[in-house]
Design an enzyme around this catalytic site. Structure first.
Site, PDB file in Angstrom:
ATOM      1  N   SER A 110      -2.230  -8.354   3.005  1.00  0.00           N
ATOM      2  CA  SER A 110      -2.981  -8.385   4.143  1.00  0.00           C
ATOM      3  C   SER A 110      -3.515  -9.788   4.897  1.00  0.00           C
ATOM      4  O   SER A 110      -3.375 -10.117   6.016  1.00  0.00           O
ATOM      5  CB  SER A 110      -4.162  -7.440   4.335  1.00  0.00           C
ATOM      6  OG  SER A 110      -3.830  -6.353   3.850  1.00  0.00           O
ATOM      7  N   GLN A 117      -8.185  -6.872 -11.116  1.00  0.00           N
ATOM      8  CA  GLN A 117      -8.664  -5.715 -10.549  1.00  0.00           C
ATOM      9  C   GLN A 117      -8.454  -4.449 -11.357  1.00  0.00           C
ATOM     10  O   GLN A 117      -9.160  -3.775 -11.761  1.00  0.00           O
ATOM     11  CB  GLN A 117      -8.652  -5.722  -9.038  1.00  0.00           C
ATOM     12  CG  GLN A 117      -9.035  -4.420  -8.592  1.00  0.00           C
ATOM     13  CD  GLN A 117      -8.646  -4.463  -7.166  1.00  0.00           C
ATOM     14  OE1 GLN A 117      -9.546  -5.017  -6.462  1.00  0.00           O
ATOM     15  NE2 GLN A 117      -7.578  -3.802  -6.687  1.00  0.00           N
ATOM     16  N   HIS A 125       0.848  -1.341  -0.014  1.00  0.00           N
ATOM     17  CA  HIS A 125      -0.005  -0.082   0.095  1.00  0.00           C
ATOM     18  C   HIS A 125       0.816   1.290  -0.038  1.00  0.00           C
ATOM     19  O   HIS A 125       0.588   2.203  -0.702  1.00  0.00           O
ATOM     20  CB  HIS A 125      -1.047   0.123   1.155  1.00  0.00           C
ATOM     21  CG  HIS A 125      -1.743  -1.080   1.438  1.00  0.00           C
ATOM     22  ND1 HIS A 125      -1.878  -2.203   2.392  1.00  0.00           N
ATOM     23  CD2 HIS A 125      -2.856  -1.366   0.412  1.00  0.00           C
ATOM     24  CE1 HIS A 125      -2.753  -3.180   2.237  1.00  0.00           C
ATOM     25  NE2 HIS A 125      -3.422  -2.717   1.058  1.00  0.00           N
ATOM     26  N   GLY A 163      -2.612  -1.576  -7.319  1.00  0.00           N
ATOM     27  CA  GLY A 163      -1.454  -2.424  -7.456  1.00  0.00           C
ATOM     28  C   GLY A 163      -1.606  -3.528  -8.566  1.00  0.00           C
ATOM     29  O   GLY A 163      -2.556  -4.242  -8.734  1.00  0.00           O
TER      30      GLY A 163
HETATM   31  P1  AMP Z   1      -6.205  -4.208  -0.500  1.00  0.00           P
HETATM   32  O1  AMP Z   1      -6.007  -3.299   0.559  1.00  0.00           O
HETATM   33  O2  AMP Z   1      -5.554  -5.673  -0.421  1.00  0.00           O
HETATM   34  O3  AMP Z   1      -7.551  -3.904  -1.259  1.00  0.00           O
HETATM   35  O4  AMP Z   1      -5.093  -3.358  -1.595  1.00  0.00           O
HETATM   36  C1  AMP Z   1      -5.308  -2.074  -2.098  1.00  0.00           C
HETATM   37  C2  AMP Z   1      -4.499  -1.473  -2.998  1.00  0.00           C
HETATM   38  O5  AMP Z   1      -3.169  -2.083  -2.758  1.00  0.00           O
HETATM   39  C3  AMP Z   1      -4.918  -2.496  -4.610  1.00  0.00           C
HETATM   40  O6  AMP Z   1      -4.512  -1.516  -5.340  1.00  0.00           O
HETATM   41  C4  AMP Z   1      -3.780  -3.731  -4.288  1.00  0.00           C
HETATM   42  O7  AMP Z   1      -3.526  -3.962  -5.755  1.00  0.00           O
HETATM   43  C5  AMP Z   1      -2.682  -2.934  -3.828  1.00  0.00           C
HETATM   44  N1  AMP Z   1      -1.705  -3.941  -3.266  1.00  0.00           N
HETATM   45  C6  AMP Z   1      -1.831  -4.768  -2.253  1.00  0.00           C
HETATM   46  N2  AMP Z   1      -0.587  -5.464  -2.145  1.00  0.00           N
HETATM   47  C7  AMP Z   1       0.147  -5.007  -2.912  1.00  0.00           C
HETATM   48  C8  AMP Z   1       1.517  -5.327  -3.049  1.00  0.00           C
HETATM   49  N3  AMP Z   1       2.279  -6.402  -2.581  1.00  0.00           N
HETATM   50  N4  AMP Z   1       2.206  -4.714  -4.167  1.00  0.00           N
HETATM   51  C9  AMP Z   1       1.489  -3.791  -4.845  1.00  0.00           C
HETATM   52  N5  AMP Z   1       0.312  -3.316  -4.405  1.00  0.00           N
HETATM   53  C10 AMP Z   1      -0.199  -4.059  -3.651  1.00  0.00           C
END
Ligand code: AMP
Length: 286
Positions: free
Chosen positions: A186, A153, A37, A147
């Site tokens: 997470s 997504q 994030h 990400g």
């Molecule tokens: P989430 O909180 O899991 O819904 O993720 C929120 C954003 O963070 C999304 O755009 C994810 O793709 C990005 N994200 C989560 N994990 C990673 C990672 N390891 N590397 C890059 N982006 C990430």
């Protein structure tokens, strides 16, 4: 750092910033923030003046029996990390603020939402597209950063903004990994010690396929078979899917003739983990 819990406050703030001609970036998250994030915030800073981060565990993107209730949350630590990052504003609404009684409207990016992760999570991307569309309307950014970790997504959100003519640029940001290659997530905290050890096989299988492509092995059936063989001995790891797709359309390919994304999803214990990697044929390698 401003913290907004209501839509009205956030919209007023964003409208004011827009009036001042400030370029706004949105980084949508479900909280329990980690290095992945934070890297999106850095990317946002390269491309905008004002950074808004949203934290919302969106119930409509979780299916029945999925981990909505157990999904890790830590608001205090999240806000601390965002303060350290000098984020300008955080939008952190309650569920009833986003989905009041009588809520009826959903956004669906057809076809793309039903493949790959959409097969085992049928309503997932409908929930994602709907909440992201709402967040874009509430925070009114010029750009939004997603990400590549969640590659399907990212493509779905990009398609939605194009199809609906939203004046917002969707910017991808590369995958952040642990030292041993596991993509930061997470959901990694769900993994027991042995499961965590075996989880590195996801990245290792992607790297193996990439090395094979680099050596001129382009047949997807063979590449997938080798990935399967590598993963099989890991007793905790169960493959959901391995697909080789066109990076823009997400259509399956049978040969790596052009830049191709390998998408992989596995179950490890109660965690469903995803990862992906770009491969390209020799004549196009960078
Ligand atoms: P989430 O909180 O899991 O819904 O993720 C929120 C954003 O963070 C999304 O755009 C994810 O793709 C990005 N994200 C989560 N994990 C990673 C990672 N390891 N590397 C890059 N982006 C990430």
């Amino acid at each position: 750092m401003k913290i907004f819990r209501t839509i009205k406050e956030q919209q007023n703030y964003s409208l004011n910033e827009k009036y001042r001609n400030v370029k706004i970036a949105l980084v949508p998250t479900m909280g329990f923030l980690h290095g992945g994030h934070l890297s999106l915030i850095d990317k946002a800073k390269e491309n905008a003046d004002q950074i808004i981060v949203s934290i919302f565990v969106n119930p409509t993107q979780f299916g029945e029996g999925e981990d909505y209730k157990e999904y890790p949350r830590d608001e205090r630590k999240d806000l601390e990390l965002l303060r350290e990052k000098n984020v300008d504003a955080v939008f952190i609404p309650e569920t009833a603020e986003m989905y009041p009684e009588g809520f009826k409207t959903f956004c669906e990016v057809r076809e793309l939402s039903k493949k790959y992760c959409g097969k085992s999570r049928p309503a997932h991307f409908r929930g994602v597209a709907t909440v992201v569309l709402k967040l874009l309307n509430i925070t009114k950014p010029d750009i939004a950063v997603f990400g590549e970790k969640d590659y399907q997504q990212y493509i779905i959100i990009k398609t939605m903004t194009e199809d609906l003519n939203l004046p917002i640029e969707i910017i991808p940001s590369p995958i952040i990994r642990e030292k041993d290659g596991l993509a930061v997530s997470s959901r990694n905290i769900y993994l027991a010690k042995e499961e965590r050890n075996e989880a590195t096989i996801i990245y290792e299988s992607l790297i193996m396929a990439k090395k094979m492509v680099d050596k001129g092995k382009y047949r997807v059936n063979l590449l997938r078979e080798k990935m399967n063989e590598l993963i099989k001995p890991k007793s905790h790891v169960h493959i959901d899917y391995i697909e080789f797709v066109n990076p823009q359309t997400l259509k399956k390919v049978e040969k790596v003739e052009n830049p191709t994304r390998i998408l992989i999803a596995v179950w490890i214990g109660k965690a469903r983990l995803i990862d992906n990697m770009e491969v390209r044929p020799k004549r196009q390698s960078r």
